[in-house]
Design a protein around this motif. Sequence first.
Motif, short mmCIF file in Angstrom:
data_model
loop_
_atom_site.label_atom_id
_atom_site.label_comp_id
_atom_site.label_asym_id
_atom_site.label_seq_id
_atom_site.Cartn_x
_atom_site.Cartn_y
_atom_site.Cartn_z
N SER A 143 -6.03 -1.71 5.57
CA SER A 143 -7.01 -1.35 4.55
C SER A 143 -7.45 -2.58 3.77
CB SER A 143 -6.42 -0.31 3.60
OG SER A 143 -5.99 0.84 4.29
N LEU A 144 -6.50 -3.43 3.42
CA LEU A 144 -6.81 -4.65 2.67
C LEU A 144 -7.63 -5.61 3.52
CD1 LEU A 144 -3.33 -5.04 0.99
CD2 LEU A 144 -5.45 -4.43 -0.17
N MET A 145 -7.33 -5.69 4.81
CA MET A 145 -8.12 -6.54 5.71
C MET A 145 -9.56 -6.03 5.80
SD MET A 145 -5.31 -7.02 8.76
CE MET A 145 -6.51 -7.73 9.90
N ALA A 146 -9.72 -4.71 5.95
CA ALA A 146 -11.07 -4.14 6.06
C ALA A 146 -11.85 -4.33 4.77
CB ALA A 146 -10.98 -2.66 6.42
N ARG A 147 -11.16 -4.15 3.63
CA ARG A 147 -11.82 -4.31 2.33
C ARG A 147 -12.38 -5.73 2.17
NH1 ARG A 147 -11.18 -2.61 -3.40
NH2 ARG A 147 -11.09 -4.46 -4.72
N ARG A 148 -11.55 -6.69 2.48
CA ARG A 148 -11.99 -8.09 2.32
C ARG A 148 -13.16 -8.40 3.24
NH1 ARG A 148 -8.41 -13.61 3.44
NH2 ARG A 148 -10.08 -15.07 2.90
N THR A 203 -15.36 -0.16 0.69
CA THR A 203 -16.78 -0.50 0.61
C THR A 203 -17.31 -0.74 -0.80
OG1 THR A 203 -17.46 1.82 0.43
CG2 THR A 203 -17.19 0.92 2.66
N GLY A 204 -16.69 -0.13 -1.81
CA GLY A 204 -17.24 -0.17 -3.16
C GLY A 204 -18.32 0.86 -3.38
N LEU A 205 -18.60 1.70 -2.38
CA LEU A 205 -19.60 2.76 -2.52
C LEU A 205 -19.03 3.93 -3.30
CD1 LEU A 205 -20.96 2.72 1.15
CD2 LEU A 205 -22.13 1.81 -0.88
N THR A 206 -19.93 4.81 -3.76
CA THR A 206 -19.53 5.97 -4.55
C THR A 206 -19.98 7.25 -3.86
OG1 THR A 206 -19.79 4.69 -6.60
CG2 THR A 206 -19.72 7.09 -6.80
N PRO A 207 -19.10 8.24 -3.71
CA PRO A 207 -19.52 9.53 -3.16
C PRO A 207 -20.40 10.28 -4.15
CG PRO A 207 -17.22 9.62 -3.84
CD PRO A 207 -17.65 8.20 -4.01
N ASN A 236 -23.61 7.00 -2.01
CA ASN A 236 -24.78 6.57 -2.78
C ASN A 236 -25.71 5.63 -2.02
OD1 ASN A 236 -22.83 4.53 -2.92
ND2 ASN A 236 -23.50 3.84 -4.95
N ASN A 237 -25.34 5.20 -0.82
CA ASN A 237 -26.26 4.41 0.01
C ASN A 237 -26.86 5.26 1.14
OD1 ASN A 237 -24.01 4.73 1.66
ND2 ASN A 237 -24.25 2.71 2.61
#
Length: 367
Positions: A143-148, A203-207, A236-237
């Motif tokens: 998860s941390l790898m994907a986030r970065r 992603t930093g996206l918001t549902p 939100n995208n």
Amino acid sequence: MRSILVIGGGMITHDQILPSLLHLRRLGQAGEIEVCARRQETLDALANAWFLRDAFPGVDYSASTQPYRDRIAALPKRSIVFIATPDPVHHEMAMAALAADQHVICVKPLALTVGDAREIEMAAQERGLFVGIEYHKRFDDRSLMARRAYREGKFGEFRLGHARLLEKWNYRKSNFQNWFTRENSDAFTYIGCHYVDLVAFITGLTPVAVSVFGIPDWFPNGNEGYLWTDARVLWNNGACLNVQNALGYPDAGPGPNTQGLTMYCSGSGSGALIEHSDQYRGLQYSYGDGQYAEPSPDYFQYVEWAGPGLKPVGYGYRSIEALGGACAEGAPRNELLATPGNSSYNEAVIEAARESILRNGATIRCG
């Protein structure tokens, strides 16, 4: 070192929380530990767990069946209350702990409505207390790898995805049958929030909207619950995530459950993919008694180490270690931790999901 009261002695306390805390106590990073539960048989099951005894020789904890409010009142101020109970009572227990000037760590989800989560957040801010939610998948290295990589732009933009997490059928025979009923919860609310949180974390996206279709089924005691769910979460995208959850994975199936996440993205001139097979972790065991298993070395395991007994490892332990450390005075802010302030989208999704499932899958806006 802060004293810690764990409210609830069920599966997650047995499998992850208590062993993690006992190891932190052994390392000198936690004070006295107490587990509070309503039933003595729950506490007896913990006391008789052979691997807890073997892993932590000489590291003790206390246990009580007294009401949790009495045990909170007995704690030194600014200790830690770790809530590991059914979802519908998280809010009242968190508020009771904060009113007694105690830090709070809570299993996910923190609350079932945005209003309840905000009330907890405001109470903590007024008293200068920490509240953290134990979304342990955030501490999985993948998860941390994907986030970065996602936030560096390597995947482009998330567009379409699907996730699954189905727990074993035998959950139906546990205390779940006493509280996991149609009016209280459902498989998406209890399990699916892990992957909603994880996509937002990566992603930093918001549902922004959710629809949940639930299939009712029966527990052995005759209670009815939404034991199978299919959810669609909009972001939100404009992206869409499908999430399937159930208390229905075969008991004979390998591993403790089946789970995984796939995210399709639009890159620069090409498609991009994030795929995590969280079910299969590369281990295949066939034991001498004929049992076949695919254990996860990543979530939580006991291994030998230089000290006495056994050492807990995995992202389940790392999550609790980080949450406990955040309760220290002057602890640096940890953006990886879920708090009421930075993860309120989870309560917004859950509140909308509960309305949606009761309306036969209608799409409901979040927040």
